[in-house]
Design a protein around this motif. Structure first.
Motif, PDB file in Angstrom:
ATOM      1  N   ARG A 296       0.828  -1.206   0.000  1.00  0.00           N
ATOM      2  CA  ARG A 296       0.000   0.000   0.000  1.00  0.00           C
ATOM      3  C   ARG A 296       0.860   1.254   0.000  1.00  0.00           C
ATOM      4  NH1 ARG A 296      -3.578   1.402  -2.431  1.00  0.00           N
ATOM      5  NH2 ARG A 296      -5.014  -0.219  -1.700  1.00  0.00           N
ATOM      6  N   LEU A 297       1.939   1.263   0.755  1.00  0.00           N
ATOM      7  CA  LEU A 297       2.785   2.452   0.809  1.00  0.00           C
ATOM      8  C   LEU A 297       3.632   2.606  -0.458  1.00  0.00           C
ATOM      9  CD1 LEU A 297       3.880   2.393   4.555  1.00  0.00           C
ATOM     10  CD2 LEU A 297       1.999   3.657   3.488  1.00  0.00           C
ATOM     11  N   ALA A 298       3.739   1.545  -1.248  1.00  0.00           N
ATOM     12  CA  ALA A 298       4.411   1.642  -2.543  1.00  0.00           C
ATOM     13  C   ALA A 298       3.477   2.162  -3.623  1.00  0.00           C
ATOM     14  CB  ALA A 298       4.954   0.273  -2.957  1.00  0.00           C
ATOM     15  N   MET A 299       2.159   1.845  -3.491  1.00  0.00           N
ATOM     16  CA  MET A 299       1.179   2.194  -4.522  1.00  0.00           C
ATOM     17  C   MET A 299      -0.066   2.752  -3.852  1.00  0.00           C
ATOM     18  SD  MET A 299       1.702  -1.157  -6.989  1.00  0.00           S
ATOM     19  CE  MET A 299       2.001  -2.261  -5.586  1.00  0.00           C
ATOM     20  N   PRO A 300      -0.041   4.001  -3.441  1.00  0.00           N
ATOM     21  CA  PRO A 300      -1.135   4.553  -2.631  1.00  0.00           C
ATOM     22  C   PRO A 300      -2.495   4.586  -3.316  1.00  0.00           C
ATOM     23  CG  PRO A 300       0.452   6.267  -3.248  1.00  0.00           C
ATOM     24  CD  PRO A 300       1.076   4.961  -3.586  1.00  0.00           C
ATOM     25  N   ALA A 301      -2.547   4.702  -4.648  1.00  0.00           N
ATOM     26  CA  ALA A 301      -3.825   4.887  -5.337  1.00  0.00           C
ATOM     27  C   ALA A 301      -4.292   3.657  -6.106  1.00  0.00           C
ATOM     28  CB  ALA A 301      -3.728   6.075  -6.296  1.00  0.00           C
ATOM     29  N   THR A 302      -3.657   2.513  -5.884  1.00  0.00           N
ATOM     30  CA  THR A 302      -3.974   1.279  -6.613  1.00  0.00           C
ATOM     31  C   THR A 302      -4.959   0.424  -5.832  1.00  0.00           C
ATOM     32  OG1 THR A 302      -1.839   1.231  -7.744  1.00  0.00           O
ATOM     33  CG2 THR A 302      -2.946  -0.870  -7.473  1.00  0.00           C
ATOM     34  N   THR A 303      -5.859  -0.268  -6.536  1.00  0.00           N
ATOM     35  CA  THR A 303      -6.690  -1.265  -5.879  1.00  0.00           C
ATOM     36  C   THR A 303      -5.816  -2.449  -5.497  1.00  0.00           C
ATOM     37  OG1 THR A 303      -8.696  -0.633  -7.080  1.00  0.00           O
ATOM     38  CG2 THR A 303      -8.638  -2.852  -6.148  1.00  0.00           C
ATOM     39  N   LEU A 304      -5.692  -2.696  -4.220  1.00  0.00           N
ATOM     40  CA  LEU A 304      -4.883  -3.806  -3.701  1.00  0.00           C
ATOM     41  C   LEU A 304      -5.862  -4.883  -3.249  1.00  0.00           C
ATOM     42  CD1 LEU A 304      -1.999  -4.749  -3.058  1.00  0.00           C
ATOM     43  CD2 LEU A 304      -2.211  -3.627  -0.830  1.00  0.00           C
ATOM     44  N   ARG A 305      -5.860  -6.020  -3.960  1.00  0.00           N
ATOM     45  CA  ARG A 305      -6.917  -7.019  -3.781  1.00  0.00           C
ATOM     46  C   ARG A 305      -6.390  -8.280  -3.102  1.00  0.00           C
ATOM     47  NH1 ARG A 305     -11.717  -7.317  -6.199  1.00  0.00           N
ATOM     48  NH2 ARG A 305     -11.138  -5.942  -7.914  1.00  0.00           N
ATOM     49  N   PHE A 306      -7.041  -8.675  -2.008  1.00  0.00           N
ATOM     50  CA  PHE A 306      -6.774  -9.968  -1.394  1.00  0.00           C
ATOM     51  C   PHE A 306      -7.196 -11.065  -2.361  1.00  0.00           C
ATOM     52  CE2 PHE A 306      -6.859  -9.141   3.471  1.00  0.00           C
ATOM     53  CZ  PHE A 306      -5.473  -9.273   3.537  1.00  0.00           C
ATOM     54  N   ALA A 307      -6.286 -12.013  -2.619  1.00  0.00           N
ATOM     55  CA  ALA A 307      -6.593 -13.118  -3.514  1.00  0.00           C
ATOM     56  C   ALA A 307      -6.215 -14.437  -2.828  1.00  0.00           C
ATOM     57  CB  ALA A 307      -5.868 -12.918  -4.846  1.00  0.00           C
ATOM     58  N   GLY A 308      -5.669 -15.394  -3.581  1.00  0.00           N
ATOM     59  CA  GLY A 308      -5.454 -16.732  -3.068  1.00  0.00           C
ATOM     60  C   GLY A 308      -4.504 -16.794  -1.873  1.00  0.00           C
ATOM     61  N   GLY A 309      -4.784 -17.739  -0.982  1.00  0.00           N
ATOM     62  CA  GLY A 309      -3.912 -17.995   0.156  1.00  0.00           C
ATOM     63  C   GLY A 309      -4.162 -17.144   1.372  1.00  0.00           C
ATOM     64  N   ARG A 310      -5.057 -16.161   1.286  1.00  0.00           N
ATOM     65  CA  ARG A 310      -5.264 -15.258   2.430  1.00  0.00           C
ATOM     66  C   ARG A 310      -5.835 -16.012   3.633  1.00  0.00           C
ATOM     67  NH1 ARG A 310     -10.970 -13.113   2.212  1.00  0.00           N
ATOM     68  NH2 ARG A 310     -11.893 -13.887   0.282  1.00  0.00           N
ATOM     69  N   GLU A 311      -6.736 -16.977   3.366  1.00  0.00           N
ATOM     70  CA  GLU A 311      -7.352 -17.717   4.464  1.00  0.00           C
ATOM     71  C   GLU A 311      -6.312 -18.551   5.205  1.00  0.00           C
ATOM     72  OE1 GLU A 311     -10.127 -17.056   1.040  1.00  0.00           O
ATOM     73  OE2 GLU A 311      -8.190 -18.046   1.245  1.00  0.00           O
ATOM     74  N   LEU A 312      -5.450 -19.223   4.446  1.00  0.00           N
ATOM     75  CA  LEU A 312      -4.439 -20.095   5.042  1.00  0.00           C
ATOM     76  C   LEU A 312      -3.373 -19.295   5.782  1.00  0.00           C
ATOM     77  CD1 LEU A 312      -3.298 -23.022   5.230  1.00  0.00           C
ATOM     78  CD2 LEU A 312      -2.053 -22.547   3.104  1.00  0.00           C
ATOM     79  N   THR A 313      -2.930 -18.199   5.191  1.00  0.00           N
ATOM     80  CA  THR A 313      -1.818 -17.420   5.750  1.00  0.00           C
ATOM     81  C   THR A 313      -2.247 -16.542   6.914  1.00  0.00           C
ATOM     82  OG1 THR A 313      -0.726 -17.387   3.594  1.00  0.00           O
ATOM     83  CG2 THR A 313      -0.032 -15.726   5.181  1.00  0.00           C
TER      84      THR A 313
END
Length: 332
Positions: free
Chosen positions: A264-281
């Motif tokens: 987020r701090l690298a790309m302040p205006a980009t949509t950052l989307r949770f995708a695969g592996g979020r549940e496990l990690t």
């Protein structure tokens, strides 16, 4: 005490300029006790430069398995002894999947195929599918992810109204040869430049936790920021049986949260989307921390070859956190 968060507040929150490589390394090395402050700042940045809304997206595979490439994380490769077998959906199934995705409140529907790049038969099927979905399903934008493209193929996808194209860089350029050998990082980037030049929204991210160093994680963020993507899908390695990465450990949850804040701090205006592996990690608590710590997009339902959470659970979680869901603004 490292004052990197003070630096980030002035540069990213106040001015909207992403951090450089050296500062991103400092973010990734923050102590555990600084993670809440990092996520709080990332959330402020997200709200200021992206808005409060969360964008929901569903994905469906047009062709699963049998891919000729050797991406070491992927059970869809035909080169590995993986339990995933080649399957295909027809147009009617795609329309129904898009309709069900729209019912969850998602505003984006992504058609994916496990190929290096589309042949003519697949291109014709894609063109028909996109046109039929727009004609039969209200409230959905159609995205596509079918690998490496030629200029002519980009033009054809643009002509039928493809809203966004996904092709991930997957990892840092310096680490890519450890992950894929059958094509290059440059091949992937070239496709995304063609997409960008055509005026189609760029969706480009990758997977973290594949054995890359912290330095390579920061390198990856800088290389993504250089593309200026509309969206970055953020996956965490979910080791798949039969793949070369099957025995890799699951990424530590605290490292994953530091990475969320760093992107987020690298790309302040980009949509950052949770995708695969979020549940496990991350588990449920970590996913909630991400949604109030810089994330502003979620893939709902299942992924390509792994199970996600039921879409209703994600919708309930977003509601519980009092985060508004993005509503599609254009008519279809």
């Amino acid at each position: 005490m490292d004052n990197i968060l003070t630096t980030a507040r002035a540069q990213v929150l106040d001015e909207g300029r992403g951090l450089d490589y050296d500062d991103l390394i400092r973010i990734l090395n923050l102590p555990d006790e600084s993670i809440p402050d990092l996520l709080a700042l990332a959330h402020e940045v997200r709200v200021r430069w992206c808005g409060e809304e969360i964008e929901m997206e569903g994905i469906v595979s047009l062709k699963t398995g049998g891919c000729p490439e050797d991406c070491h994380f992927c059970s869809q490769s035909g080169l590995f002894d993986s339990p995933v077998r080649s399957t295909k959906l027809d147009i009617a199934q795609l329309i129904e999947q898009a309709r069900q995705t729209a019912k969850t409140g998602a505003t984006e529907f992504c058609i994916v195929a496990a190929v290096k790049g589309p042949d003519e038969r697949l291109m014709i099927q894609l063109e028909q599918a996109v046109q039929e979905i727009y004609a039969n399903v209200e409230g959905i934008d159609v995205a596509v992810s079918v690998g490496i493209l030629t200029q002519d193929q980009v033009d054809r996808l643009k002509a039928v109204g493809v809203h966004r194209y996904n092709h991930n860089l997957e990892t840092a350029r310096s680490y890519f040869p450890k992950v894929v050998t059958t094509h290059s990082w440059e091949d992937r980037r070239e496709t995304m430049m063609l997409i960008k030049d055509a005026g189609i929204e760029v969706c480009c991210g990758g997977i973290i936790g594949m054995g890359e160093s912290l330095e390579q994680r920061a390198e990856f963020a800088v290389q993504l920021a250089d593309l200026d993507p509309h969206e970055v899908p953020l996956n965490f390695l979910d080791p798949r049986p039969g793949t070369p990465f099957s025995d890799m450990p699951v990424m530590d949850g605290k490292d994953a949260l530091r990475a969320v804040g760093m992107f987020r701090l690298a790309m302040p205006a980009t949509t950052l989307r949770f995708a695969g592996g979020r549940e496990l990690t991350l588990g449920d608590l970590g996913v909630e921390q991400g949604l109030t710590g810089g994330i502003n997009g979620v893939i709902v339902g299942n992924y390509l070859t792994t199970l996600g959470r039921p879409a209703e659970q994600d919708m309930d979680m977003v509601g519980r956190l009092n985060l508004p869901i993005k509503v599609l603004s254009r008519s279809v």
